[in-house]
Design an enzyme around this catalytic site. Structure first.
Site, PDB file in Angstrom:
ATOM      1  N   SER A   8       0.829  -1.203   0.000  1.00 37.40           N
ATOM      2  CA  SER A   8       0.000   0.000   0.000  1.00 37.40           C
ATOM      3  C   SER A   8       0.862   1.251   0.000  1.00 37.40           C
ATOM      4  O   SER A   8       1.639   1.480   0.928  1.00 37.40           O
ATOM      5  CB  SER A   8      -0.913   0.013   1.234  1.00 37.40           C
ATOM      6  OG  SER A   8      -1.493   1.298   1.360  1.00 37.40           O
ATOM      7  N   HIS A  32      -1.211  -1.284  -4.208  1.00 33.20           N
ATOM      8  CA  HIS A  32      -2.484  -0.942  -3.574  1.00 33.20           C
ATOM      9  C   HIS A  32      -2.563   0.582  -3.380  1.00 33.20           C
ATOM     10  O   HIS A  32      -1.693   1.187  -2.754  1.00 33.20           O
ATOM     11  CB  HIS A  32      -2.555  -1.657  -2.222  1.00 33.20           C
ATOM     12  CG  HIS A  32      -3.844  -1.520  -1.495  1.00 33.20           C
ATOM     13  ND1 HIS A  32      -4.944  -2.327  -1.748  1.00 33.20           N
ATOM     14  CD2 HIS A  32      -4.225  -0.680  -0.505  1.00 33.20           C
ATOM     15  CE1 HIS A  32      -5.928  -1.990  -0.938  1.00 33.20           C
ATOM     16  NE2 HIS A  32      -5.531  -0.992  -0.169  1.00 33.20           N
ATOM     17  N   ASP A  34      -4.873   3.635  -1.945  1.00 27.93           N
ATOM     18  CA  ASP A  34      -5.991   3.962  -1.058  1.00 27.93           C
ATOM     19  C   ASP A  34      -6.554   5.330  -1.385  1.00 27.93           C
ATOM     20  O   ASP A  34      -5.921   6.354  -1.134  1.00 27.93           O
ATOM     21  CB  ASP A  34      -5.511   3.947   0.401  1.00 27.93           C
ATOM     22  CG  ASP A  34      -5.206   2.537   0.876  1.00 27.93           C
ATOM     23  OD1 ASP A  34      -6.119   1.697   0.827  1.00 27.93           O
ATOM     24  OD2 ASP A  34      -4.059   2.282   1.282  1.00 27.93           O
ATOM     25  N   MET A  36      -9.129   8.056  -0.455  1.00 27.26           N
ATOM     26  CA  MET A  36      -9.958   8.453   0.700  1.00 27.26           C
ATOM     27  C   MET A  36     -10.483   9.867   0.471  1.00 27.26           C
ATOM     28  O   MET A  36      -9.726  10.751   0.061  1.00 27.26           O
ATOM     29  CB  MET A  36      -9.116   8.437   1.974  1.00 27.26           C
ATOM     30  CG  MET A  36      -8.446   7.108   2.261  1.00 27.26           C
ATOM     31  SD  MET A  36      -7.619   7.158   3.865  1.00 27.26           S
ATOM     32  CE  MET A  36      -6.745   5.588   3.827  1.00 27.26           C
ATOM     33  N   HIS A  65      -8.403   0.865  -3.919  1.00 21.82           N
ATOM     34  CA  HIS A  65      -9.300   0.652  -2.783  1.00 21.82           C
ATOM     35  C   HIS A  65      -9.996   1.979  -2.507  1.00 21.82           C
ATOM     36  O   HIS A  65      -9.384   2.913  -1.990  1.00 21.82           O
ATOM     37  CB  HIS A  65      -8.462   0.178  -1.578  1.00 21.82           C
ATOM     38  CG  HIS A  65      -9.237   0.008  -0.321  1.00 21.82           C
ATOM     39  ND1 HIS A  65      -8.633  -0.141   0.911  1.00 21.82           N
ATOM     40  CD2 HIS A  65     -10.577  -0.051  -0.094  1.00 21.82           C
ATOM     41  CE1 HIS A  65      -9.558  -0.279   1.850  1.00 21.82           C
ATOM     42  NE2 HIS A  65     -10.746  -0.212   1.262  1.00 21.82           N
ATOM     43  N   MET A  67     -12.169   4.266  -0.592  1.00 20.59           N
ATOM     44  CA  MET A  67     -12.846   4.568   0.687  1.00 20.59           C
ATOM     45  C   MET A  67     -13.515   5.920   0.515  1.00 20.59           C
ATOM     46  O   MET A  67     -13.062   6.940   1.041  1.00 20.59           O
ATOM     47  CB  MET A  67     -11.807   4.567   1.819  1.00 20.59           C
ATOM     48  CG  MET A  67     -11.381   3.157   2.207  1.00 20.59           C
ATOM     49  SD  MET A  67      -9.792   3.118   3.055  1.00 20.59           S
ATOM     50  CE  MET A  67      -8.720   3.171   1.637  1.00 20.59           C
ATOM     51  N   MET A 136     -11.490  -5.802   5.741  1.00 22.44           N
ATOM     52  CA  MET A 136     -10.652  -4.851   6.479  1.00 22.44           C
ATOM     53  C   MET A 136     -10.312  -5.445   7.842  1.00 22.44           C
ATOM     54  O   MET A 136     -11.207  -5.890   8.572  1.00 22.44           O
ATOM     55  CB  MET A 136     -11.394  -3.524   6.678  1.00 22.44           C
ATOM     56  CG  MET A 136     -11.600  -2.695   5.424  1.00 22.44           C
ATOM     57  SD  MET A 136     -10.092  -2.240   4.554  1.00 22.44           S
ATOM     58  CE  MET A 136      -9.172  -1.348   5.810  1.00 22.44           C
ATOM     59  N   GLY A 143      -3.065   4.237   7.941  1.00 30.25           N
ATOM     60  CA  GLY A 143      -2.090   3.152   7.993  1.00 30.25           C
ATOM     61  C   GLY A 143      -1.600   2.970   9.423  1.00 30.25           C
ATOM     62  O   GLY A 143      -1.972   3.726  10.331  1.00 30.25           O
ATOM     63  N   ASP A 186      -6.598  -6.333   4.614  1.00 26.07           N
ATOM     64  CA  ASP A 186      -5.977  -5.003   4.562  1.00 26.07           C
ATOM     65  C   ASP A 186      -6.043  -4.364   5.939  1.00 26.07           C
ATOM     66  O   ASP A 186      -7.134  -4.149   6.475  1.00 26.07           O
ATOM     67  CB  ASP A 186      -6.739  -4.160   3.526  1.00 26.07           C
ATOM     68  CG  ASP A 186      -6.162  -2.758   3.349  1.00 26.07           C
ATOM     69  OD1 ASP A 186      -5.089  -2.462   3.912  1.00 26.07           O
ATOM     70  OD2 ASP A 186      -6.806  -1.960   2.644  1.00 26.07           O
ATOM     71  N   GLY A 187      -4.863  -4.037   6.485  1.00 33.00           N
ATOM     72  CA  GLY A 187      -4.791  -3.335   7.765  1.00 33.00           C
ATOM     73  C   GLY A 187      -4.010  -4.117   8.806  1.00 33.00           C
ATOM     74  O   GLY A 187      -4.432  -5.197   9.215  1.00 33.00           O
ATOM     75  N   GLY A 208       1.092  -1.930   4.135  1.00 35.04           N
ATOM     76  CA  GLY A 208       1.626  -0.574   3.984  1.00 35.04           C
ATOM     77  C   GLY A 208       2.889  -0.406   4.799  1.00 35.04           C
ATOM     78  O   GLY A 208       4.008  -0.461   4.275  1.00 35.04           O
TER      79      GLY A 208
HETATM   80  C1  DX5 Z   1      -6.278   1.712   5.611  1.00 33.27           C
HETATM   81  C2  DX5 Z   1      -5.875   1.340   4.220  1.00 33.27           C
HETATM   82  C3  DX5 Z   1      -4.744   0.404   4.160  1.00 33.27           C
HETATM   83  C4  DX5 Z   1      -3.467   0.906   4.773  1.00 33.27           C
HETATM   84  C5  DX5 Z   1      -2.852  -0.271   5.452  1.00 33.27           C
HETATM   85  O1  DX5 Z   1      -7.554   2.258   5.607  1.00 33.27           O
HETATM   86  O2  DX5 Z   1      -6.947   0.745   3.525  1.00 33.27           O
HETATM   87  O3  DX5 Z   1      -4.498  -0.033   2.830  1.00 33.27           O
HETATM   88  O4  DX5 Z   1      -2.551   1.450   3.866  1.00 33.27           O
HETATM   89  O5  DX5 Z   1      -1.740   0.170   6.150  1.00 33.27           O
HETATM   90  P1  DX5 Z   1      -0.988  -0.768   7.173  1.00 33.27           P
HETATM   91  O6  DX5 Z   1      -0.498  -1.958   6.407  1.00 33.27           O
HETATM   92  O7  DX5 Z   1       0.122   0.097   7.681  1.00 33.27           O
HETATM   93  O8  DX5 Z   1      -1.962  -1.149   8.259  1.00 33.27           O
HETATM   94 ZN    ZN Z   2      -6.452  -0.184   1.558  1.00 32.21          ZN
END
Ligand code: DX5
Ligand code: ZN
Length: 240
Positions: A8, A32, A34, A36, A65, A67, A136, A143, A186-187, A208
């Site tokens: 990510s 990936h 994100d 947002m 992804h 959001m 999730m 992250g 993810d997460g 990430g």
């Molecule tokens: C969070 C994102 C993730 C994020 C994960 O809402 O969807 O993709 O980048 O980050 P890590 O791996 O650090 O939890």
């Molecule tokens: Zn994500």
């Protein structure tokens, strides 16, 4: 299904995205991204223009992804731009069948994401429209959050549902044989948590911090893949 790694870029240096994409090019399967919108989640990252720019410079396929509050309106454009996969949130989509079909019609894989507190069972009827389920393992938005073990039973239930569909013996009983739906987590996915996810049934791993927070992102991605592959080999679900 082979293990796939999707680093990510949320944890990458946003001022050097092309270089950061290149850093994992040989070691990962996807990039990936994100998106947002500061409404669906309390954070604002990037949108279509940045994805379009990345598509020109990144060799890996883009795993978007979204959001965002209104995926029905905005998701198809991410697929039309050339993303390899576009995932929308079940909690946000008002016309998921139409939107997932529009994503596929534009040539991308369609993904459906569920927050930690959203049950998979409610969405079983949508699985024909979906190429990947994203579970999730943190609340979306940021992250570097702590992995939520409470999602593990849902990963197991989702895997059982997908296995049943692939064999045609699932609860729905009408799965398309031979079409594999991927299960992404993810997460908080890291060397401490990836084995639990793989054993429970995940096969696509977003990471990430665990990748871009490491000294050598490519090596971190390779190590995660090896760990996930070992855990998958031990897992009952993967042995059929
Ligand atoms: C969070 C994102 C993730 C994020 C994960 O809402 O969807 O993709 O980048 O980050 P890590 O791996 O650090 O939890
Ligand atoms: Zn994500």
């Amino acid at each position: 299904m082979a293990v796939q790694i999707s680093p990510s870029i949320l944890s990458a240096d946003f001022a050097r995205l092309a270089e950061e994409a290149k850093a994992v090019e040989e070691a990962a399967d996807w990039l990936h991204v994100d998106v947002m919108d500061n409404h669906f989640v309390p954070n604002l990252t990037l949108g279509l223009p940045v994805v379009q720019a990345l598509l020109k410079h990144a060799a890996l396929p883009i795993d978007c992804h979204l959001m965002i509050e209104d995926p029905d309106r905005y998701a198809p454009a991410y697929a039309e731009a050339g993303s390899g996969s576009v995932t929308i949130h079940a909690e946000a989509a008002k016309a998921p069948v139409r939107t997932l079909r529009a994503i596929r019609a534009a040539g991308a894989r369609s993904g459906l994401a569920l927050n930690p507190g959203t049950a998979i069972e409610f969405y079983e009827d949508l699985l024909d429209e979906v190429d990947m389920v994203l579970l999730m393992t943190v609340e979306p938005g940021f992250g570097a959050q702590k992995f939520l073990d409470m999602v593990l039973p849902k990963i197991r239930r989702t895997r059982a549902m997908l296995t049943g569909r692939n064999t045609g013996h699932g609860p729905a009983g009408h799965g398309e044989k031979g079409r594999e739906i991927w299960l992404q987590v993810d997460g908080g996915v890291s060397d401490e948590t990836i084995e639990r996810c793989a054993e429970a049934g995940a096969d696509v791993f977003v990471a990430g911090t665990a990748v871009y927070g490491a000294q050598d992102p490519a090596r971190a991605a390779r190590d995660l893949r090896e760990q996930a592959e070992r855990a998958t080999a031990r897992a009952a679900w993967a042995r059929g």
